[in-house]
Design an enzyme around this catalytic site. Structure first.
Site, PDB file in Angstrom:
ATOM      1  N   GLY A   3       0.869  -1.182   0.000  1.00 24.86           N
ATOM      2  CA  GLY A   3       0.000   0.000   0.000  1.00 24.86           C
ATOM      3  C   GLY A   3       0.893   1.214   0.000  1.00 24.86           C
ATOM      4  N   GLU A   4       0.689   2.084   0.956  1.00 28.44           N
ATOM      5  CA  GLU A   4       1.534   3.273   1.083  1.00 28.44           C
ATOM      6  C   GLU A   4       2.028   3.345   2.523  1.00 28.44           C
ATOM      7  OE1 GLU A   4       2.216   5.070  -1.701  1.00 28.44           O
ATOM      8  OE2 GLU A   4       3.755   5.921  -0.399  1.00 28.44           O
ATOM      9  N   CYS A  11       6.009  -5.555   0.702  1.00 27.83           N
ATOM     10  CA  CYS A  11       6.179  -4.234   0.066  1.00 27.83           C
ATOM     11  C   CYS A  11       6.067  -3.079   1.076  1.00 27.83           C
ATOM     12  CB  CYS A  11       5.222  -4.074  -1.103  1.00 27.83           C
ATOM     13  SG  CYS A  11       5.844  -2.854  -2.270  1.00 27.83           S
ATOM     14  N   ARG A  18       6.665  -0.201  -7.270  1.00 26.98           N
ATOM     15  CA  ARG A  18       7.301   0.866  -6.460  1.00 26.98           C
ATOM     16  C   ARG A  18       7.922   0.249  -5.202  1.00 26.98           C
ATOM     17  NH1 ARG A  18       4.931   5.375  -4.557  1.00 26.98           N
ATOM     18  NH2 ARG A  18       3.027   4.301  -4.007  1.00 26.98           N
ATOM     19  N   HIS A  50       5.138  -8.347  -4.601  1.00 22.58           N
ATOM     20  CA  HIS A  50       3.708  -8.539  -4.322  1.00 22.58           C
ATOM     21  C   HIS A  50       3.330 -10.002  -4.496  1.00 22.58           C
ATOM     22  CE1 HIS A  50       2.156  -4.490  -3.549  1.00 22.58           C
ATOM     23  NE2 HIS A  50       3.310  -4.168  -4.099  1.00 22.58           N
ATOM     24  N   GLU A  66       1.002 -11.559  -3.347  1.00 21.13           N
ATOM     25  CA  GLU A  66      -0.445 -11.811  -3.329  1.00 21.13           C
ATOM     26  C   GLU A  66      -1.076 -11.614  -4.709  1.00 21.13           C
ATOM     27  OE1 GLU A  66       1.109  -9.214  -2.427  1.00 21.13           O
ATOM     28  OE2 GLU A  66      -0.036  -7.421  -2.920  1.00 21.13           O
TER      29      GLU A  66
HETATM   30  N1  GLN Z   1       6.352   2.816  -2.499  1.00 21.00           N
HETATM   31  C1  GLN Z   1       5.399   2.476  -1.493  1.00 21.00           C
HETATM   32  C2  GLN Z   1       5.802   3.063  -0.143  1.00 21.00           C
HETATM   33  O1  GLN Z   1       6.811   3.666  -0.038  1.00 21.00           O
HETATM   34  C3  GLN Z   1       5.218   0.983  -1.389  1.00 21.00           C
HETATM   35  C4  GLN Z   1       4.602   0.441  -2.652  1.00 21.00           C
HETATM   36  C5  GLN Z   1       3.778  -0.787  -2.492  1.00 21.00           C
HETATM   37  O2  GLN Z   1       3.454  -1.254  -1.402  1.00 21.00           O
HETATM   38  N2  GLN Z   1       3.396  -1.325  -3.606  1.00 21.00           N
HETATM   39  O3  GLN Z   1       5.097   2.927   0.810  1.00 21.00           O
END
Ligand code: GLN
Length: 185
Positions: free
Chosen positions: A45-46, A77, A132, A167, A169
Protein backbone atom coordinates in the site's frame (compact mmCIF):
# COMPACT_ATOMS: atom_id res chain seq x y z
CA UNK A 1 -6.98 -17.39 12.67
CA UNK A 2 -4.74 -15.24 10.51
CA UNK A 3 -5.30 -11.50 10.50
CA UNK A 4 -4.69 -9.20 7.55
CA UNK A 5 -4.15 -5.54 8.35
CA UNK A 6 -7.17 -3.97 6.64
CA UNK A 7 -6.50 -0.27 7.11
CA UNK A 8 -5.31 0.38 3.55
CA UNK A 9 -3.68 -1.31 0.55
CA UNK A 10 -4.26 -4.69 -1.08
CA UNK A 11 -5.56 -6.77 1.79
CA UNK A 12 -8.25 -8.48 -0.31
CA UNK A 13 -5.67 -10.13 -2.60
CA UNK A 14 -3.91 -11.49 0.49
CA UNK A 15 -7.19 -12.95 1.67
CA UNK A 16 -7.63 -14.76 -1.67
CA UNK A 17 -4.04 -16.04 -1.71
CA UNK A 18 -4.40 -17.33 1.85
CA UNK A 19 -7.48 -19.23 0.73
CA UNK A 20 -5.38 -20.85 -2.02
CA UNK A 21 -2.91 -21.86 0.67
CA UNK A 22 -5.83 -23.38 2.61
CA UNK A 23 -6.29 -20.86 5.42
CA UNK A 24 -9.08 -18.58 6.58
CA UNK A 25 -8.45 -15.01 7.61
CA UNK A 26 -10.07 -11.91 9.03
CA UNK A 27 -9.34 -8.23 8.52
CA UNK A 28 -7.66 -6.40 11.39
CA UNK A 29 -8.63 -2.75 11.77
CA UNK A 30 -8.38 -2.25 15.51
CA UNK A 31 -6.56 -3.38 18.62
CA UNK A 32 -9.65 -5.46 19.48
CA UNK A 33 -9.41 -7.29 16.13
CA UNK A 34 -5.72 -8.00 16.71
CA UNK A 35 -6.60 -9.86 19.91
CA UNK A 36 -8.58 -12.40 17.85
CA UNK A 37 -5.73 -13.48 15.54
CA UNK A 38 -2.56 -15.48 16.07
CA UNK A 39 -0.62 -14.19 13.04
CA UNK A 40 -0.69 -10.99 10.99
CA UNK A 41 -0.14 -10.02 7.35
CA UNK A 42 0.88 -6.41 6.68
CA UNK A 43 0.10 -5.83 2.97
CA UNK A 44 1.45 -3.48 0.34
CA UNK A 45 0.00 0.00 0.00
CA UNK A 46 1.53 3.27 1.08
CA UNK A 47 3.87 3.07 4.04
CA UNK A 48 3.42 6.71 5.09
CA UNK A 49 -0.37 6.20 5.28
CA UNK A 50 0.14 2.93 7.17
CA UNK A 51 2.30 4.72 9.72
CA UNK A 52 -0.31 7.40 10.36
CA UNK A 53 -3.17 4.88 10.67
CA UNK A 54 -1.15 2.45 12.81
CA UNK A 55 -0.41 5.24 15.29
CA UNK A 56 -3.98 6.58 15.26
CA UNK A 57 -5.57 3.17 15.93
CA UNK A 58 -3.04 2.17 18.61
CA UNK A 59 -2.11 -0.81 16.43
CA UNK A 60 1.56 0.24 16.16
CA UNK A 61 2.10 -0.34 19.87
CA UNK A 62 -0.13 -3.43 19.99
CA UNK A 63 1.60 -5.12 17.03
CA UNK A 64 5.06 -4.48 18.52
CA UNK A 65 3.91 -6.02 21.80
CA UNK A 66 2.42 -9.10 20.10
CA UNK A 67 5.62 -9.63 18.09
CA UNK A 68 7.62 -9.51 21.34
CA UNK A 69 5.35 -12.37 22.41
CA UNK A 70 6.22 -14.34 19.23
CA UNK A 71 3.29 -13.54 16.91
CA UNK A 72 4.22 -14.57 13.33
CA UNK A 73 4.09 -11.76 10.74
CA UNK A 74 4.24 -11.67 6.95
CA UNK A 75 5.02 -8.16 5.68
CA UNK A 76 5.00 -7.33 1.97
CA UNK A 77 6.18 -4.23 0.07
CA UNK A 78 4.91 -1.20 2.05
CA UNK A 79 4.42 -3.69 4.90
CA UNK A 80 8.11 -4.58 4.57
CA UNK A 81 8.97 -0.91 4.98
CA UNK A 82 6.94 -0.42 8.18
CA UNK A 83 8.19 -3.76 9.61
CA UNK A 84 11.85 -2.77 9.25
CA UNK A 85 14.06 -1.21 11.91
CA UNK A 86 15.38 1.60 9.73
CA UNK A 87 13.95 3.35 6.67
CA UNK A 88 16.04 5.31 4.18
CA UNK A 89 14.49 8.26 2.29
CA UNK A 90 11.95 9.38 1.29
CA UNK A 91 10.97 9.98 4.88
CA UNK A 92 7.45 9.84 6.28
CA UNK A 93 7.09 6.20 7.24
CA UNK A 94 7.84 5.11 10.81
CA UNK A 95 9.61 1.78 11.39
CA UNK A 96 7.95 -0.70 13.77
CA UNK A 97 11.28 -2.55 14.23
CA UNK A 98 9.75 -6.02 13.92
CA UNK A 99 12.92 -7.22 12.14
CA UNK A 100 16.47 -5.88 12.02
CA UNK A 101 16.71 -4.67 8.42
CA UNK A 102 17.14 -1.35 6.65
CA UNK A 103 14.81 -0.66 3.73
CA UNK A 104 14.95 2.05 1.10
CA UNK A 105 11.61 3.21 -0.27
CA UNK A 106 10.93 3.35 -4.02
CA UNK A 107 14.40 1.96 -4.58
CA UNK A 108 13.90 1.03 -8.23
CA UNK A 109 13.18 4.58 -9.37
CA UNK A 110 10.31 6.07 -11.31
CA UNK A 111 10.97 4.62 -14.74
CA UNK A 112 10.87 1.13 -13.29
CA UNK A 113 8.02 1.75 -10.90
CA UNK A 114 6.55 -1.60 -11.77
CA UNK A 115 8.17 -4.71 -13.21
CA UNK A 116 8.09 -8.47 -13.11
CA UNK A 117 11.23 -10.52 -12.62
CA UNK A 118 12.45 -14.00 -11.85
CA UNK A 119 13.50 -14.28 -8.26
CA UNK A 120 15.99 -16.95 -7.13
CA UNK A 121 15.34 -19.18 -4.17
CA UNK A 122 18.29 -21.54 -3.95
CA UNK A 123 18.39 -23.44 -7.24
CA UNK A 124 14.74 -22.70 -8.01
CA UNK A 125 13.18 -19.49 -9.29
CA UNK A 126 9.72 -17.96 -9.47
CA UNK A 127 8.08 -14.88 -10.96
CA UNK A 128 7.55 -11.88 -8.72
CA UNK A 129 5.94 -8.47 -9.25
CA UNK A 130 7.65 -5.36 -7.92
CA UNK A 131 5.48 -2.25 -7.65
CA UNK A 132 7.30 0.87 -6.46
CA UNK A 133 9.17 -1.64 -4.37
CA UNK A 134 11.60 -1.00 -1.55
CA UNK A 135 15.08 -2.50 -1.43
CA UNK A 136 16.52 -4.29 1.59
CA UNK A 137 19.79 -2.41 1.99
CA UNK A 138 21.02 -4.10 5.17
CA UNK A 139 20.20 -7.28 7.06
CA UNK A 140 21.07 -7.57 10.75
CA UNK A 141 22.39 -10.56 12.61
CA UNK A 142 20.10 -13.56 12.52
CA UNK A 143 18.23 -12.36 9.41
CA UNK A 144 18.17 -15.12 6.79
CA UNK A 145 18.09 -14.34 3.07
CA UNK A 146 15.60 -16.70 1.43
CA UNK A 147 15.30 -15.29 -2.11
CA UNK A 148 17.22 -12.77 -4.19
CA UNK A 149 16.93 -10.61 -7.28
CA UNK A 150 20.24 -9.79 -8.97
CA UNK A 151 22.05 -10.91 -5.82
CA UNK A 152 20.03 -8.59 -3.53
CA UNK A 153 17.63 -9.89 -0.87
CA UNK A 154 13.91 -9.69 -1.68
CA UNK A 155 12.64 -12.30 0.82
CA UNK A 156 14.17 -12.41 4.30
CA UNK A 157 13.18 -14.04 7.57
CA UNK A 158 14.08 -13.71 11.19
CA UNK A 159 12.42 -15.90 13.79
CA UNK A 160 8.70 -15.76 13.02
CA UNK A 161 8.90 -12.66 10.82
CA UNK A 162 8.79 -12.96 7.01
CA UNK A 163 9.49 -9.92 4.85
CA UNK A 164 9.17 -9.80 1.05
CA UNK A 165 9.59 -6.69 -1.11
CA UNK A 166 7.46 -8.07 -3.98
CA UNK A 167 3.71 -8.54 -4.32
CA UNK A 168 3.35 -12.21 -3.51
CA UNK A 169 -0.45 -11.81 -3.33
CA UNK A 170 -0.85 -10.92 -7.03
CA UNK A 171 0.34 -14.10 -8.72
CA UNK A 172 -2.03 -16.81 -7.57
CA UNK A 173 1.09 -18.51 -6.22
CA UNK A 174 0.81 -18.99 -2.45
CA UNK A 175 4.50 -19.88 -1.97
CA UNK A 176 5.12 -17.22 0.71
CA UNK A 177 1.71 -17.65 2.38
CA UNK A 178 2.42 -21.38 2.71
CA UNK A 179 5.67 -20.50 4.43
CA UNK A 180 3.68 -18.35 6.91
CA UNK A 181 1.42 -21.34 7.62
CA UNK A 182 4.52 -23.49 8.15
CA UNK A 183 5.87 -20.99 10.70
CA UNK A 184 2.51 -20.86 12.49
CA UNK A 185 2.74 -24.66 12.66
N1 GLN B 1 6.35 2.82 -2.50
C1 GLN B 1 5.40 2.48 -1.49
C2 GLN B 1 5.80 3.06 -0.14
O1 GLN B 1 6.81 3.67 -0.04
C3 GLN B 1 5.22 0.98 -1.39
C4 GLN B 1 4.60 0.44 -2.65
C5 GLN B 1 3.78 -0.79 -2.49
O2 GLN B 1 3.45 -1.25 -1.40
N2 GLN B 1 3.40 -1.32 -3.61
O3 GLN B 1 5.10 2.93 0.81
Amino acid sequence: MIGILGLQGNFLEHQQTLKLAGADSMLVKSVEDLKKVNALIIPGGESTTFSILLERTGLAKAIKQRVKNAMPVLATCAGAIVASSEIIEPKGAKPLSLIDITTKRNAFGRQRESFEAKVKRGEASFNAKFIRAPAIERTGQGVKIIAQLDGKPVWVESGKIIVVTFHTELDGNPIVHKRLLEIIG
